[in-house]
Design a protein around this motif. Structure first.
Motif, PDB file in Angstrom:
ATOM      1  N   ASN A  95    -112.800 -15.239   0.689  1.00 27.49           N
ATOM      2  CA  ASN A  95    -111.795 -14.740  -0.279  1.00 27.49           C
ATOM      3  C   ASN A  95    -112.476 -14.521  -1.642  1.00 27.49           C
ATOM      4  O   ASN A  95    -111.850 -14.772  -2.543  1.00 27.49           O
ATOM      5  N   ALA A  96    -113.765 -14.184  -1.677  1.00 28.68           N
ATOM      6  CA  ALA A  96    -114.446 -14.035  -2.862  1.00 28.68           C
ATOM      7  C   ALA A  96    -114.078 -12.873  -3.654  1.00 28.68           C
ATOM      8  O   ALA A  96    -114.386 -12.626  -4.823  1.00 28.68           O
ATOM      9  N   ILE A  97    -113.446 -11.823  -3.004  1.00 29.05           N
ATOM     10  CA  ILE A  97    -112.819 -10.713  -3.552  1.00 29.05           C
ATOM     11  C   ILE A  97    -111.487 -10.758  -3.903  1.00 29.05           C
ATOM     12  O   ILE A  97    -110.752 -10.626  -4.827  1.00 29.05           O
ATOM     13  N   ASN A  98    -110.579 -11.058  -2.627  1.00 25.62           N
ATOM     14  CA  ASN A  98    -109.230 -10.901  -2.907  1.00 25.62           C
ATOM     15  C   ASN A  98    -108.810 -12.192  -3.756  1.00 25.62           C
ATOM     16  O   ASN A  98    -107.529 -11.994  -4.239  1.00 25.62           O
ATOM     17  N   HIS A  99    -109.359 -13.259  -3.924  1.00 22.57           N
ATOM     18  CA  HIS A  99    -108.802 -14.200  -4.858  1.00 22.57           C
ATOM     19  C   HIS A  99    -109.901 -14.574  -5.883  1.00 22.57           C
ATOM     20  O   HIS A  99    -110.180 -15.664  -6.069  1.00 22.57           O
ATOM     21  N   ARG A 100    -110.693 -13.465  -6.180  1.00 20.14           N
ATOM     22  CA  ARG A 100    -111.495 -13.674  -7.045  1.00 20.14           C
ATOM     23  C   ARG A 100    -111.238 -14.289  -8.516  1.00 20.14           C
ATOM     24  O   ARG A 100    -112.047 -15.142  -9.054  1.00 20.14           O
ATOM     25  N   ASP A 101    -109.851 -14.049  -8.980  1.00 14.14           N
ATOM     26  CA  ASP A 101    -109.519 -14.727 -10.098  1.00 14.14           C
ATOM     27  C   ASP A 101    -109.626 -16.319 -10.024  1.00 14.14           C
ATOM     28  O   ASP A 101    -110.011 -17.122 -10.780  1.00 14.14           O
ATOM     29  N   ALA A 102    -109.060 -16.769  -8.816  1.00  7.95           N
ATOM     30  CA  ALA A 102    -108.807 -18.120  -8.848  1.00  7.95           C
ATOM     31  C   ALA A 102    -110.140 -18.890  -8.377  1.00  7.95           C
ATOM     32  O   ALA A 102    -110.306 -20.099  -8.639  1.00  7.95           O
ATOM     33  N   LEU A 103    -111.086 -17.926  -8.039  1.00 10.55           N
ATOM     34  CA  LEU A 103    -112.435 -18.602  -7.610  1.00 10.55           C
ATOM     35  C   LEU A 103    -113.744 -18.373  -8.648  1.00 10.55           C
ATOM     36  O   LEU A 103    -114.790 -18.502  -8.337  1.00 10.55           O
ATOM     37  N   GLN A 104    -113.205 -17.635  -9.601  1.00  9.03           N
ATOM     38  CA  GLN A 104    -114.157 -17.137 -10.568  1.00  9.03           C
ATOM     39  C   GLN A 104    -115.048 -18.326 -11.111  1.00  9.03           C
ATOM     40  O   GLN A 104    -116.341 -17.801 -11.044  1.00  9.03           O
ATOM     41  N   LYS A 125    -112.312 -10.312   3.431  1.00  4.37           N
ATOM     42  CA  LYS A 125    -111.861 -10.342   1.962  1.00  4.37           C
ATOM     43  C   LYS A 125    -112.850 -10.680   0.970  1.00  4.37           C
ATOM     44  O   LYS A 125    -112.531 -10.998  -0.132  1.00  4.37           O
ATOM     45  N   GLY A 126    -114.183 -10.547   1.378  1.00  3.15           N
ATOM     46  CA  GLY A 126    -115.148 -10.914   0.360  1.00  3.15           C
ATOM     47  C   GLY A 126    -115.921 -12.123   0.488  1.00  3.15           C
ATOM     48  O   GLY A 126    -115.180 -13.056   0.506  1.00  3.15           O
ATOM     49  N   GLU A 127    -117.106 -12.271   0.958  1.00  6.04           N
ATOM     50  CA  GLU A 127    -117.738 -13.417   1.260  1.00  6.04           C
ATOM     51  C   GLU A 127    -118.843 -13.885   0.284  1.00  6.04           C
ATOM     52  O   GLU A 127    -119.848 -13.094  -0.113  1.00  6.04           O
ATOM     53  N   LEU A 128    -118.823 -14.827  -0.282  1.00  9.19           N
ATOM     54  CA  LEU A 128    -119.600 -15.583  -1.130  1.00  9.19           C
ATOM     55  C   LEU A 128    -120.855 -15.936  -0.096  1.00  9.19           C
ATOM     56  O   LEU A 128    -120.561 -16.916   0.571  1.00  9.19           O
ATOM     57  N   VAL A 129    -122.103 -15.197  -0.133  1.00  9.40           N
ATOM     58  CA  VAL A 129    -122.864 -15.994   0.596  1.00  9.40           C
ATOM     59  C   VAL A 129    -124.247 -16.668  -0.229  1.00  9.40           C
ATOM     60  O   VAL A 129    -124.649 -16.008  -1.175  1.00  9.40           O
ATOM     61  N   CYS A 130    -124.432 -17.913   0.220  1.00  7.41           N
ATOM     62  CA  CYS A 130    -125.488 -18.606  -0.712  1.00  7.41           C
ATOM     63  C   CYS A 130    -126.514 -19.079   0.160  1.00  7.41           C
ATOM     64  O   CYS A 130    -126.160 -19.810   1.183  1.00  7.41           O
ATOM     65  N   ARG A 131    -127.607 -18.953  -0.180  1.00  5.98           N
ATOM     66  CA  ARG A 131    -128.901 -19.449   0.870  1.00  5.98           C
ATOM     67  C   ARG A 131    -129.598 -20.391  -0.068  1.00  5.98           C
ATOM     68  O   ARG A 131    -129.962 -20.275  -1.077  1.00  5.98           O
ATOM     69  N   LYS A 132    -129.581 -21.884   0.140  1.00  3.72           N
ATOM     70  CA  LYS A 132    -130.548 -22.956  -0.156  1.00  3.72           C
ATOM     71  C   LYS A 132    -131.709 -22.539  -0.372  1.00  3.72           C
ATOM     72  O   LYS A 132    -132.500 -22.168   0.513  1.00  3.72           O
ATOM     73  N   ARG A 133    -132.428 -22.530  -1.428  1.00  5.52           N
ATOM     74  CA  ARG A 133    -133.792 -22.520  -1.740  1.00  5.52           C
ATOM     75  C   ARG A 133    -134.662 -23.518  -1.369  1.00  5.52           C
ATOM     76  O   ARG A 133    -134.056 -24.499  -0.973  1.00  5.52           O
TER      77      ARG A 133
END
Ligand SMILES: C[S@@+](CC[C@H](N)C(=O)[O-])C[C@H]1O[C@@H](n2cnc3c(N)ncnc32)[C@H](O)[C@@H]1O
Length: 196
Positions: free
Chosen positions: A158-167, A188-196
């Motif tokens: 939901n990183a795109i369709n709920h962008r405001d709530a997740l900003q 719906k938009g995926e926030l992808v994070c890779r741990k360094r």
């Protein structure tokens, strides 16, 4: 994994997709709806989880177990298990039914309760799919990232369709020196994070 999906899994996915589509149209109250990911997101998270380094796979927000099925197919291929957290008893009941009917119970541990009460005790996370109420995303992000192995992946829906709530949470992730992160326009938009 996708081309040779077991028939029981294919059938249950189709059944859940039908309920989810009907829920969205017929005025079913929000908390009763399955609110599951679309198939392309299921495929995307399954492919990503196949690339995760050794470690624990978790999911926050099971609902009826649709996204868990995609992740469990990847875990079965890897010879790993996935732990999935769900807070609502009725969703837990449906998810148990899903896992029993698809023969994937051996790959899946279903934990009932607020994920935030359980993640404290988890370490070595190599893959996390976050798909719960938007109000808990930031808490979950803050709990999961320090418990991830290097190279581990956290994917938030939901990183795109709920962008405001997740900003706030998305901005924190994009600026977080512990991870490399981006928003991918799948589903719906995926926030992808890779741990360094
Ligand atoms: C969008 S649905 C998940 C859909 C599921 N990932 C899928 O694609 O099939 C969100 C689910 O998260 C659950 N949930 C919300 N907050 C939670 C929390 N703090 N801990 C565990 N589950 C939670 C809700 O009850 C709901 O079933």
């Amino acid at each position: 994994m996708f081309a040779d999906m077991p028939e029981d899994v294919r059938r249950r996915m189709a059944y859940l997709e039908e309920i989810d589509a009907r829920d969205r149209d017929d005025g079913t109250p929000r908390l009763e709806r399955l609110r599951q990911v679309p198939p392309e997101t299921g495929q995307f998270i399954a492919l990503l989880s196949l690339t995760a380094p050794a470690g624990r796979h978790i999911e926050i927000g099971t609902s009826a177990g649709y996204s868990t099925l995609w992740l469990a197919l990847a875990c079965r291929r890897l010879g790993r298990r996935i732990t999935t957290y769900e807070i609502l008893p009725e969703k837990v009941r449906l998810a148990k039914e899903t896992f029993e009917r698809t023969g994937l119970s051996d790959v899946i541990e279903l934990v009932e309760g607020d994920a935030r009460d359980h993640i404290h005790g988890v370490s070595g996370i190599s893959f996390c799919f976050l798909d719960a109420e938007k109000e808990v995303y930031k808490d979950c992000y803050d709990l999961v990232v320090p418990r991830m192995v290097s190279g581990g992946l956290l994917v938030a829906d939901n990183a795109i369709n709920h962008r405001d709530a997740l900003q706030a949470m998305i901005e924190e992730a994009l600026a977080d020196p512990r991870v490399d992160a981006m928003v991918v326009p799948v589903g719906k938009g995926e926030l992808v994070c890779r741990k360094r």
